[in-house]
Design a protein around this motif. Sequence first.
Motif, short mmCIF file in Angstrom:
data_model
loop_
_atom_site.label_atom_id
_atom_site.label_comp_id
_atom_site.label_asym_id
_atom_site.label_seq_id
_atom_site.Cartn_x
_atom_site.Cartn_y
_atom_site.Cartn_z
N UNK A 65 23.18 7.72 -80.96
CA UNK A 65 23.38 8.78 -81.95
C UNK A 65 22.78 8.32 -83.27
N UNK A 66 22.02 9.21 -83.91
CA UNK A 66 21.45 8.94 -85.23
C UNK A 66 22.03 9.95 -86.22
N UNK A 67 22.37 9.47 -87.40
CA UNK A 67 22.90 10.33 -88.45
C UNK A 67 21.94 10.27 -89.63
N UNK A 68 21.33 11.41 -89.93
CA UNK A 68 20.43 11.51 -91.08
C UNK A 68 21.25 11.86 -92.32
N UNK A 69 21.37 10.94 -93.24
CA UNK A 69 22.05 11.22 -94.51
C UNK A 69 21.03 11.84 -95.45
N UNK A 70 21.22 13.11 -95.78
CA UNK A 70 20.28 13.88 -96.59
C UNK A 70 20.95 14.29 -97.90
N UNK A 71 20.22 15.05 -98.70
CA UNK A 71 20.81 15.52 -99.96
C UNK A 71 20.18 16.83 -100.39
N UNK A 72 20.92 17.56 -101.21
CA UNK A 72 20.45 18.83 -101.75
C UNK A 72 21.17 19.11 -103.07
N UNK A 73 20.47 19.61 -104.08
CA UNK A 73 21.14 19.96 -105.34
C UNK A 73 22.08 21.15 -105.20
N UNK A 74 21.97 21.89 -104.08
CA UNK A 74 22.82 23.07 -103.88
C UNK A 74 24.23 22.71 -103.46
N UNK A 75 24.44 21.49 -103.02
CA UNK A 75 25.77 21.06 -102.61
C UNK A 75 26.49 20.51 -103.83
N UNK A 76 27.73 20.92 -104.08
CA UNK A 76 28.43 20.47 -105.29
C UNK A 76 28.74 18.98 -105.23
N UNK A 77 28.76 18.31 -106.37
CA UNK A 77 29.08 16.89 -106.40
C UNK A 77 30.59 16.67 -106.29
N UNK A 78 30.99 15.47 -105.91
CA UNK A 78 32.43 15.16 -105.92
C UNK A 78 32.91 14.97 -107.35
N UNK A 106 24.07 19.38 -83.91
CA UNK A 106 23.36 18.31 -83.19
C UNK A 106 22.01 18.79 -82.69
N UNK A 107 21.01 17.90 -82.71
CA UNK A 107 19.71 18.25 -82.15
C UNK A 107 19.18 17.08 -81.34
N UNK A 108 18.65 17.40 -80.16
CA UNK A 108 18.13 16.39 -79.25
C UNK A 108 16.79 15.87 -79.75
N UNK A 109 16.62 14.53 -79.72
CA UNK A 109 15.39 13.91 -80.19
C UNK A 109 15.00 12.79 -79.24
N UNK A 110 13.83 12.20 -79.46
CA UNK A 110 13.37 11.02 -78.76
C UNK A 110 13.28 9.87 -79.74
N UNK A 111 13.82 8.72 -79.37
CA UNK A 111 13.78 7.57 -80.28
C UNK A 111 12.43 6.87 -80.17
N UNK A 112 12.32 5.70 -80.80
CA UNK A 112 11.05 4.97 -80.85
C UNK A 112 10.58 4.55 -79.46
N UNK A 113 11.51 4.45 -78.51
CA UNK A 113 11.15 4.07 -77.13
C UNK A 113 11.02 5.28 -76.22
N UNK A 114 10.93 6.47 -76.85
CA UNK A 114 10.80 7.73 -76.11
C UNK A 114 11.99 8.00 -75.21
N UNK A 115 13.14 7.49 -75.59
CA UNK A 115 14.37 7.75 -74.86
C UNK A 115 15.17 8.83 -75.57
N UNK A 116 15.89 9.64 -74.80
CA UNK A 116 16.65 10.73 -75.37
C UNK A 116 17.80 10.24 -76.25
N UNK A 117 18.06 10.96 -77.32
CA UNK A 117 19.17 10.64 -78.23
C UNK A 117 19.60 11.92 -78.93
N UNK A 118 20.68 11.82 -79.68
CA UNK A 118 21.20 12.96 -80.43
C UNK A 118 21.20 12.62 -81.91
N UNK A 119 20.77 13.56 -82.73
CA UNK A 119 20.73 13.36 -84.18
C UNK A 119 21.55 14.44 -84.87
N UNK A 120 22.16 14.05 -85.98
CA UNK A 120 22.92 14.97 -86.83
C UNK A 120 22.43 14.81 -88.27
N UNK A 121 22.37 15.92 -88.99
CA UNK A 121 22.00 15.89 -90.41
C UNK A 121 23.25 16.12 -91.25
#
Length: 290
Positions: A65-78, A106-121
């Motif tokens: 499982x991969x978790x992409x930590x992203x950001x956007x100015x539209x999301x309120x700050x804590x 969740x979205x299905x992706x391929x990692x660096x070894x072309x193996x299946x994995x799941x990613x979340x943003x």
Amino acid sequence: MVDSKLLVPELNEAEAMGAETARFEELLLQASKELQQAQTSRPQSTQIQPQPGFCIKTNSSQGKVFINICHSPSIPPPADVTEDELLQMLEEDQAGFRIPMSLGEPHAELDAKSQGCTAYDVAVNSDFYRRMQNSDFLRELVITIAREGLEDKYSLQLNPEWRMLKNRPFMGSISQQNIRSQQRPRIQELGNLYTADSLRPEEGPEKPHLNLWLEAPDLLLAEIDLPKLDGAPGLSLEIGENRLVMGGPQQLYHLDVYVPLQINSDKSKAAFHWKRRQLMVAMPLLSVPS
């Protein structure tokens, strides 16, 4: 005020069913059915395109499982607190500090070894993200909260051990996300809360931590932390047009709060969440705050 006897049976029933979260969602749905019909025609959500930040790798029973930590100015700050203040809140086991996040599908992706994995943003506020880049403490806190949020939302069990990818800021592609057009105001934005407990002597019942927010323009939600309780028996709750009073068994807790909003006490509902040890209250409003 609503007689506490009208609300306590709801709490006991919720506890006995052994599905506190589902019960509260049912109560919340019941409380908001009529309110949804009165909503204006303005869009309830806004589409955003999160920007990449960094990516961590972990795993579940289903695989990598991969978790992409992203950001956007539209999301309120804590809330703007120092790290020392935040650390003190966490040490005192206070649940009041929230980091607004948008948890993507969740979205299905391929990692660096072309193996299946799941990613979340997972997206946070852009200014807070920049602050987080200079703080190992904040970065680890965000990762922990993001992991727990994904576990709750998608019924996952993620390995708490993780590794940050060095040369890859995201896995796969980062999709657009929908966020609320009207974000929840924090408790400070509701106006001044007069708490009668502030005048009580230090000895006596403990004042529990209260988290209060607007879930919708005409629906107020409250979470009251009750870590010393295992269930609802003995709890009392009274709700007036602008006041919430809660008492705990054996005088363990007492909370008396003035809320600068008009609450529809007749349609208010409450349930005890056994796992979180929280009393959760849904309070429709008689008038929408401006």
